[in-house]
Design a protein around this motif. Structure first.
Motif, PDB file in Angstrom:
ATOM      1  N   CYS A  77       0.844  -1.194   0.000  1.00 44.05           N
ATOM      2  CA  CYS A  77       0.000   0.000   0.000  1.00 44.05           C
ATOM      3  C   CYS A  77       0.880   1.245   0.000  1.00 44.05           C
ATOM      4  CB  CYS A  77      -0.926   0.021   1.224  1.00 44.05           C
ATOM      5  SG  CYS A  77      -2.151   1.347   1.159  1.00 44.05           S
ATOM      6  N   GLY A  78       0.581   2.152  -0.922  1.00 43.59           N
ATOM      7  CA  GLY A  78       1.329   3.397  -1.030  1.00 43.59           C
ATOM      8  C   GLY A  78       0.877   4.166  -2.252  1.00 43.59           C
ATOM      9  N   PRO A  79       1.624   5.180  -2.645  1.00 39.69           N
ATOM     10  CA  PRO A  79       1.296   5.921  -3.868  1.00 39.69           C
ATOM     11  C   PRO A  79       1.353   4.997  -5.087  1.00 39.69           C
ATOM     12  CG  PRO A  79       2.912   7.104  -2.528  1.00 39.69           C
ATOM     13  CD  PRO A  79       2.790   5.736  -1.945  1.00 39.69           C
ATOM     14  N   LEU A  80       0.680   5.383  -6.163  1.00 41.68           N
ATOM     15  CA  LEU A  80       0.600   4.532  -7.353  1.00 41.68           C
ATOM     16  C   LEU A  80       1.967   4.109  -7.885  1.00 41.68           C
ATOM     17  CD1 LEU A  80      -2.392   6.193  -9.284  1.00 41.68           C
ATOM     18  CD2 LEU A  80      -2.364   4.012  -8.054  1.00 41.68           C
ATOM     19  N   PRO A  81       2.953   5.023  -8.028  1.00 43.44           N
ATOM     20  CA  PRO A  81       4.273   4.592  -8.518  1.00 43.44           C
ATOM     21  C   PRO A  81       4.930   3.570  -7.586  1.00 43.44           C
ATOM     22  CG  PRO A  81       4.056   6.981  -8.680  1.00 43.44           C
ATOM     23  CD  PRO A  81       2.905   6.496  -7.863  1.00 43.44           C
ATOM     24  N   PHE A  82       4.749   3.753  -6.294  1.00 45.73           N
ATOM     25  CA  PHE A  82       5.300   2.812  -5.316  1.00 45.73           C
ATOM     26  C   PHE A  82       4.677   1.435  -5.499  1.00 45.73           C
ATOM     27  CE2 PHE A  82       4.944   0.627  -1.225  1.00 45.73           C
ATOM     28  CZ  PHE A  82       6.257   0.650  -0.760  1.00 45.73           C
ATOM     29  N   ASN A  83       3.358   1.384  -5.601  1.00 48.97           N
ATOM     30  CA  ASN A  83       2.665   0.101  -5.769  1.00 48.97           C
ATOM     31  C   ASN A  83       3.110  -0.608  -7.043  1.00 48.97           C
ATOM     32  OD1 ASN A  83       1.233   0.580  -3.415  1.00 48.97           O
ATOM     33  ND2 ASN A  83      -0.529   1.472  -4.477  1.00 48.97           N
ATOM     34  N   LYS A  84       3.259   0.163  -8.111  1.00 56.02           N
ATOM     35  CA  LYS A  84       3.652  -0.413  -9.402  1.00 56.02           C
ATOM     36  C   LYS A  84       5.063  -1.010  -9.314  1.00 56.02           C
ATOM     37  CE  LYS A  84       4.034   0.780 -14.325  1.00 56.02           C
ATOM     38  NZ  LYS A  84       5.436   0.382 -14.541  1.00 56.02           N
ATOM     39  N   SER A  85       6.000  -0.258  -8.732  1.00 58.65           N
ATOM     40  CA  SER A  85       7.380  -0.746  -8.663  1.00 58.65           C
ATOM     41  C   SER A  85       7.498  -1.948  -7.723  1.00 58.65           C
ATOM     42  CB  SER A  85       8.318   0.372  -8.202  1.00 58.65           C
ATOM     43  OG  SER A  85       8.012   0.786  -6.880  1.00 58.65           O
ATOM     44  N   MET A  86       6.718  -1.946  -6.645  1.00 64.79           N
ATOM     45  CA  MET A  86       6.769  -3.067  -5.706  1.00 64.79           C
ATOM     46  C   MET A  86       6.215  -4.336  -6.348  1.00 64.79           C
ATOM     47  SD  MET A  86       8.297  -2.160  -2.925  1.00 64.79           S
ATOM     48  CE  MET A  86       9.367  -1.399  -4.158  1.00 64.79           C
ATOM     49  N   ARG A  87       5.126  -4.208  -7.069  1.00 62.68           N
ATOM     50  CA  ARG A  87       4.556  -5.377  -7.734  1.00 62.68           C
ATOM     51  C   ARG A  87       5.547  -5.962  -8.748  1.00 62.68           C
ATOM     52  NH1 ARG A  87      -0.093  -8.121  -9.088  1.00 62.68           N
ATOM     53  NH2 ARG A  87      -0.186  -8.866 -11.245  1.00 62.68           N
ATOM     54  N   GLU A  88       6.170  -5.102  -9.515  1.00 56.44           N
ATOM     55  CA  GLU A  88       7.149  -5.565 -10.499  1.00 56.44           C
ATOM     56  C   GLU A  88       8.307  -6.290  -9.817  1.00 56.44           C
ATOM     57  OE1 GLU A  88       8.214  -2.021 -12.553  1.00 56.44           O
ATOM     58  OE2 GLU A  88       6.412  -2.008 -13.833  1.00 56.44           O
ATOM     59  N   ALA A  89       8.800  -5.727  -8.707  1.00 56.26           N
ATOM     60  CA  ALA A  89       9.929  -6.339  -8.006  1.00 56.26           C
ATOM     61  C   ALA A  89       9.531  -7.679  -7.394  1.00 56.26           C
ATOM     62  CB  ALA A  89      10.439  -5.387  -6.918  1.00 56.26           C
ATOM     63  N   VAL A  90       8.359  -7.742  -6.804  1.00 54.38           N
ATOM     64  CA  VAL A  90       7.899  -8.975  -6.159  1.00 54.38           C
ATOM     65  C   VAL A  90       7.727 -10.093  -7.184  1.00 54.38           C
ATOM     66  CG1 VAL A  90       5.906 -10.027  -5.007  1.00 54.38           C
ATOM     67  CG2 VAL A  90       6.830  -7.855  -4.174  1.00 54.38           C
ATOM     68  N   LEU A  91       7.099  -9.773  -8.303  1.00 54.46           N
ATOM     69  CA  LEU A  91       6.890 -10.799  -9.332  1.00 54.46           C
ATOM     70  C   LEU A  91       8.204 -11.213  -9.973  1.00 54.46           C
ATOM     71  CD1 LEU A  91       3.593  -9.585 -11.079  1.00 54.46           C
ATOM     72  CD2 LEU A  91       3.895 -11.131  -9.131  1.00 54.46           C
ATOM     73  N   ALA A  92       9.133 -10.257 -10.123  1.00 51.88           N
ATOM     74  CA  ALA A  92      10.435 -10.580 -10.708  1.00 51.88           C
ATOM     75  C   ALA A  92      11.219 -11.552  -9.839  1.00 51.88           C
ATOM     76  CB  ALA A  92      11.245  -9.302 -10.925  1.00 51.88           C
ATOM     77  N   LEU A  93      10.935 -11.540  -8.535  1.00 48.49           N
ATOM     78  CA  LEU A  93      11.626 -12.462  -7.614  1.00 48.49           C
ATOM     79  C   LEU A  93      10.990 -13.847  -7.614  1.00 48.49           C
ATOM     80  CD1 LEU A  93      12.290 -10.097  -4.588  1.00 48.49           C
ATOM     81  CD2 LEU A  93      14.000 -11.093  -6.113  1.00 48.49           C
ATOM     82  N   GLY A  94       9.899 -14.001  -8.357  1.00 42.17           N
ATOM     83  CA  GLY A  94       9.285 -15.323  -8.477  1.00 42.17           C
ATOM     84  C   GLY A  94       8.061 -15.560  -7.617  1.00 42.17           C
TER      85      GLY A  94
END
Length: 309
Positions: free
Chosen positions: A283-300
């Motif tokens: 949970c956070g600002p839209l850019p934060f949420n987007k970057s976190m989702r990308e990082a989490v999925l990239a880690l598998g």
């Protein structure tokens, strides 16, 4: 002399004494629980949520009792306005049940509608609930669609609320670990879940919070987070400060403090590897949420194990 416990009379006396002792212990325990609950509500107005001693009630919404509707926005009066940090504010709102404390199941929230533009709606997790009131924490964005209106609110104004909203609800022991990624005021739903974990004494879930803020001196609810981390071994808190190099010395003084943004590398270092019983909350600002989702999925990690508030 020794009592002969083989006689019928002695057996009856022994059983009666045992029953009376058990009843006395139960009465004493209930009395302590009641006093502890009432004293916290009365003496801890700054706590995130005034919670009852029975943790099961944290999983039951009583929003309708407090006058909220899941479908319709209804007006509620603002009774308090507070500046928490430079651009972070809290408004306190009176609901319809003065003798009730609003309970939202952990993971659920309320929605606020713009008073003149019905298309503008935003979700908020109350930062505090007391008898007859709930408090909403928000960051003032001068060019925002709703926060300028909240920022300019005064006591006596009306705010349009509905709820509870949210399909996801936290369940104790469903996951081995919950990794929480929060940016700024996005800490509020994480605090709600942390509180539920702390209240459920049989919950074995581990929580790891990665909390990003611009400055070390403006970490939202820092003292409260430190209190939870000190009192509960299930919780690990890591602070990330993203701006102002002059804050470096303050960051160094933080327990688990880091300079910079939450990255894929920091996620890999601080959170467990992907597994079926690991949940990532964000949970956070839209850019934060987007970057976190990308990082989490990239880690598998699986998309089904990623939930954005």
């Amino acid at each position: 002399t020794m009592t002969d416990y083989t006689t019928p009379t002695a057996l009856y006396v022994s059983a009666a004494v045992g029953i009376l002792t058990t009843v006395a212990v139960l009465v004493f325990s209930l009395s302590r629980s009641s006093k502890s609950s009432s004293s916290c509500t009365a003496t801890c107005p700054g706590s995130v949520t005034a919670k009852p001693s029975d943790s099961s009630s944290l999983l039951v919404d009583n929003a309708s009792v407090c006058g909220l509707s899941v479908t319709d926005f209804r007006p509620f009066p603002i009774t308090g306005v507070e500046q928490l940090l430079d651009d972070v504010h809290v408004i306190t709102i009176a609901h319809k049940a003065p003798t009730e404390i609003l309970h939202l199941a952990p993971g659920r929230h309320v929605q606020i509608q713009h008073p003149t533009d019905a298309k503008v709606k935003r979700y908020y997790t109350p930062i505090r609930t007391d008898l007859g009131h709930l408090s909403i924490l928000f960051r003032h964005y001068p060019d925002g669609a709703l926060t300028p209106t909240l920022f300019n609110s005064v006591v006596g104004d009306q705010v349009m609320l509905r709820g509870p909203n949210g399909k996801w609800v936290y369940e104790a022991n469903r996951y081995h670990t919950v990794c929480m990624l929060a940016g700024g005021t996005g800490i509020t739903p994480m605090l709600q879940v942390i509180q539920a974990m702390a209240a459920a004494h049989d919950d074995k879930t581990r929580a790891i919070l990665l909390f990003s803020n611009k400055h070390a001196h403006s970490i939202v609810e820092y003292q409260l987070l430190e209190k939870y981390a000190a009192e509960h071994s299930f919780l690990d808190v890591h602070y990330f400060v993203t701006q102002d190099s002059s804050d470096v010395q303050q960051v160094v003084k933080l327990r688990n403090g880091y300079v910079g943004r939450i990255t894929r590398e920091s996620l890999a270092s601080l959170c467990p590897a992907p597994r079926d019983d690991l949940l990532v909350l964000c949970c956070g600002p839209l850019p934060f949420n987007k970057s976190m989702r990308e990082a989490v999925l990239a880690l598998g990690h699986s998309p089904k194990n990623f939930h954005k508030f």
